[in-house]
Design an enzyme around this catalytic site. Structure first.
Site, mmCIF file in Angstrom:
data_model
loop_
_atom_site.group_PDB
_atom_site.id
_atom_site.type_symbol
_atom_site.label_atom_id
_atom_site.label_comp_id
_atom_site.label_asym_id
_atom_site.label_seq_id
_atom_site.Cartn_x
_atom_site.Cartn_y
_atom_site.Cartn_z
ATOM 1 C CB THR A 155 -0.944 0.013 1.221
ATOM 2 O OG1 THR A 155 -0.164 -0.219 2.405
ATOM 3 C CG2 THR A 155 -1.994 -1.078 1.104
ATOM 4 C CE1 TYR B 278 16.280 -1.741 -14.834
ATOM 5 C CE2 TYR B 278 16.469 0.641 -14.713
ATOM 6 C CZ TYR B 278 16.147 -0.556 -14.127
ATOM 7 O OH TYR B 278 15.684 -0.560 -12.839
ATOM 8 C CD GLU C 37 28.972 -2.605 -10.457
ATOM 9 O OE1 GLU C 37 27.861 -2.141 -10.695
ATOM 10 O OE2 GLU C 37 29.427 -2.723 -9.301
ATOM 11 C CG HIS D 212 26.790 -0.955 -6.882
ATOM 12 N ND1 HIS D 212 26.802 -1.566 -8.111
ATOM 13 C CD2 HIS D 212 25.550 -0.424 -6.754
ATOM 14 C CE1 HIS D 212 25.623 -1.400 -8.697
ATOM 15 N NE2 HIS D 212 24.859 -0.704 -7.892
#
Lengths: 300, 378
Positions: A17, A160, A210, A248
């Site tokens: 919610t 992506y 990476e 990261h």
């Protein structure tokens, strides 16, 4: 086929919610994800996305709806508890996209997931998508198309970018899985590779890695196996200075072996088709696919 | 986040680990009064900085007499080590060293949790020796004395010392879990002439994401931000991650991997990135991008600003609208290059058009344009 996720996963959303949960329910259903329940303690009896029922806890949600997969959108301080709840309620796949999770919590979740035979993807990850079937995350749907390349990524937005380049070039994906940028992971590159290896619909793998950490050692180990599916890879961070954390937690060159040059050399030596920059992702993947066809012809 | 040595040692001492009895002289305190407390010589004077390699830069000095102490302390407080001016100096008794070893506990992906590392020869050149022996613990409650003992038997022949190391390692693992430490490194772990063990140094990194349950970590985060200059601080307060580099193309991006991919492409096309700036963790709105842009606008090293964002949960029409708002209030005339892609990207070109900007369709195009503009600016 695909790994871990298809239309048969019955998904429950923890923190359904909230703002992110609500957006996810709408966006993921539009894509085809089977969302059967929301969990928000205190909000039970309401619905999200028009007709998805919200329950007080995971056990009830699973019993009422047959949910077997959980995705978690709760604040970092609550992630550990939420995921352990889903694991103990018997979910077979749990996804946590949250970043900013203390590593000790990931360690505990990973241990619990292993003990219960649950697959855990995350944290600090975009989630996963099996194009044309279902997605568990916020990835932009237009970047993907169904196909036979398995994609593993340590970084969300880079996955992506990589998928879009493949899709534009007409190369589809079986599943794109974000394993996340933290040092301890729910699903490691090695585990994701094992899943793609066993998936008959995946003919080649693209690995987006990476600098920092030891994940790439296992990619090279897999690629060097005689029965390995062909692997293409992009390793970013060529221009990253040593000793600095690049966003990261795990993207930090702690030793020479964790630098760009060493990783590239190791992957090449194992027979991985290494892309020289993001612009070469399609070319490297095409080489891997061509390699797969040659191998198939030989088998026949 | 690195702790200062003296604070790290205090944490070690709290777990029953032997550390030298030190005197801490903070930058703002009176050196003369503090130094008078030091009664026995020789002593080691150690600059308190978070960066590594202090020993090789003269940040650890031996002093043999009271009279020499004040000038050494003063000089050390005035010297920066790895670009960092010491917050304090630590004065400790000079140890009668029998042997220097290496002991650490760290988070490790391969171990699926913590790993204990031990080498029978430690000190400043630890990287040049053979790699330390590893005991992968995993989850902290899986630490087993007998398993570590078996690992140590391969590299350490002194069984009494081995038992001391086992006990220390057990305490370190527990300490790391209780206090959200991602690394506790004792190098050197010193064996004194009487055979006892003492932690001569302590490098402890805390997990910043545990700030919500650990007040010390919360205070460290706040102190880190206070140390940053005001422009960077405003950006850090938005949750952005920033690493300064030495080029002239200011990069605002989203996601660590995407940001590095853009940096690499800038270099491949003959340009030089001025920074790693991942603006995705913060609120991706005008409020979030404003300080990032202000910082790069004010940085004389930055000649061009490239905004490259590939958003999933971040909706690109919102990013485009934020840029529109920011361009309207912006004073700087540094050229901007945009490459927005991802969720709702179809709405982006029209929004950028409203303020005369162009959205590049690919990273290659945008980077080439930024490199071209950076060249013509110099």
């Amino acid at each position: 086929m695909s790994i871990l996720l298809d239309r048969n996963n019955r998904v429950l959303v923890q923190g359904a919610t909230g703002q992110m949960g609500t957006f996810f329910v709408e966006d993921a259903r539009k894509y085809g994800t089977t969302i059967v329940a929301g969990v928000s303690p205190g909000r039970e009896g309401t619905t999200v996305g028009a007709d998805v029922p919200v329950f007080a806890n995971v056990r009830i949600a699973c019993a009422e709806t047959g949910a077997d997969t959980a995705i978690v959108f709760v604040p970092p301080a609550l992630v550990l508890g939420a995921i352990i709840e889903a694991i103990e309620a018997g979910c077979r796949l749990v996804v946590a996209t949250a970043d900013e999770l203390p590593v000790l919590d990931t360690i505990e979740i990973r241990a619990a997931a292993r003990a219960n035979g649950t697959a855990f993807v995350g944290p600090n990850s975009p989630g996963l998508i099996s194009p044309g079937k279902a997605k568990l995350g916020f990835m932009p749907s237009f970047c993907y198309r169904e196909g036979n390349v398995g994609v593993i990524s340590r970084s969300g937005s880079l996955s992506y970018e990589g998928a879009k380049r493949l899709t534009r070039a007409g190369i589809g994906q079986s599943t794109v899985i974000g394993i996340g940028g933290d040092p301890v992971k729910g699903t490691t590159a090695a585990e994701a590779l094992a899943l793609f290896h066993a998936d008959p619909a995946t003919t080649a793998v693209l690995y987006l890695g990476e600098i920092g950490g030891s994940e790439e050692i296992f990619v090279a180990e897999y690629a060097a196996r005689a029965d390995a599916k062909p692997v293409a890879a992009l390793i970013v961070g060529q221009t990253a200075p040593p000793g600095k954390k690049m966003g990261h937690a795990a993207a930090l060159i702690g030793s020479k072996a964790e630098g760009h040059e060493a990783k590239i050399a190791m992957l090449r030596a194992a027979g991985v088709h290494v892309a020289n920059g993001a612009g070469e992702v399609m070319a490297a993947t095409r080489q891997a696919l061509a390699n797969a066809r040659t191998a198939n012809t030989k088998d026949a | 986040m690195m702790m200062l040595e003296w604070k790290g040692k205090r944490l070690l001492a709290s777990a029953g680990i032997n550390v030298p009895a030190g005197v801490v002289i903070a930058r703002e305190s009176s050196i003369g009064a503090a130094v008078a407390e030091v009664a026995t010589f020789p002593v080691a004077v150690k600059a308190q900085v978070r960066s590594g390699g202090r020993g090789k830069q003269g940040g650890v000095r031996r002093v043999d007499a009271q009279a020499d102490l004040v000038p050494v302390v003063q000089a050390m407080l005035d010297t920066s080590y790895g670009g960092e001016l010491p917050d304090a100096v630590l004065i400790e008794p000079w140890l009668p060293i029998e042997r220097e070893c290496y002991l650490s506990v760290a988070v490790d992906g391969r171990a699926e949790g913590y790993v204990v590392m031990y080498a029978p020869r430690g000190g400043i050149d630890i990287e040049d020796g053979p790699p330390p022996a590893r005991y992968p613990v995993g989850a902290p409650w899986n630490f087993r004395v007998h398993a570590l003992r078996a690992v140590l038997q391969e590299v350490e022949s002194d069984y009494q010392w081995r038992e001391k190391v086992v006990v220390l390692a057990q305490r370190l693992v527990r300490l790391a879990a209780m206090h959200d430490c991602s690394t506790i490194e004792i190098n050197p772990l010193v064996q004194l002439s009487d055979g006892s063990a003492i932690a001569a140094d302590a490098k402890i990194a805390r997990d910043e994401w545990a700030h919500f349950r650990n007040d010390e970590i919360r205070q460290m985060r706040e102190a880190d931000r206070r140390r940053a200059d005001p422009l960077l601080r405003a950006s850090l307060e938005m949750g952005h991650m920033y690493v300064r580099l030495d080029g002239d193309i200011g990069l605002i991006s989203g996601g660590a991997g995407m940001t590095m991919a853009a940096m690499d492409m800038i270099a491949a096309k003959g340009g030089r990135p001025a920074c790693f700036l991942d603006a995705s963790p913060g609120p991706t709105s005008t409020r979030g991008y404003r300080p990032a842009l202000a910082m790069l606008d004010a940085d004389p090293q930055v000649k061009v600003i490239l905004v490259s964002v590939f958003g999933g949960g971040t909706q690109m029409q919102r990013v485009a609208n934020s840029m529109k708002e920011l361009m309207a209030e912006r004073k700087s005339s540094k050229p901007m290059v945009f490459r927005l892609d991802g969720t709702n990207v179809d709405q982006v070109p029209a929004i950028l058009d409203e303020f005369g900007a162009h959205n590049h369709a690919t990273l290659e195009e945008a980077v080439a344009e930024a490199v071209r503009l950076a060249r013509s600016a110099t």
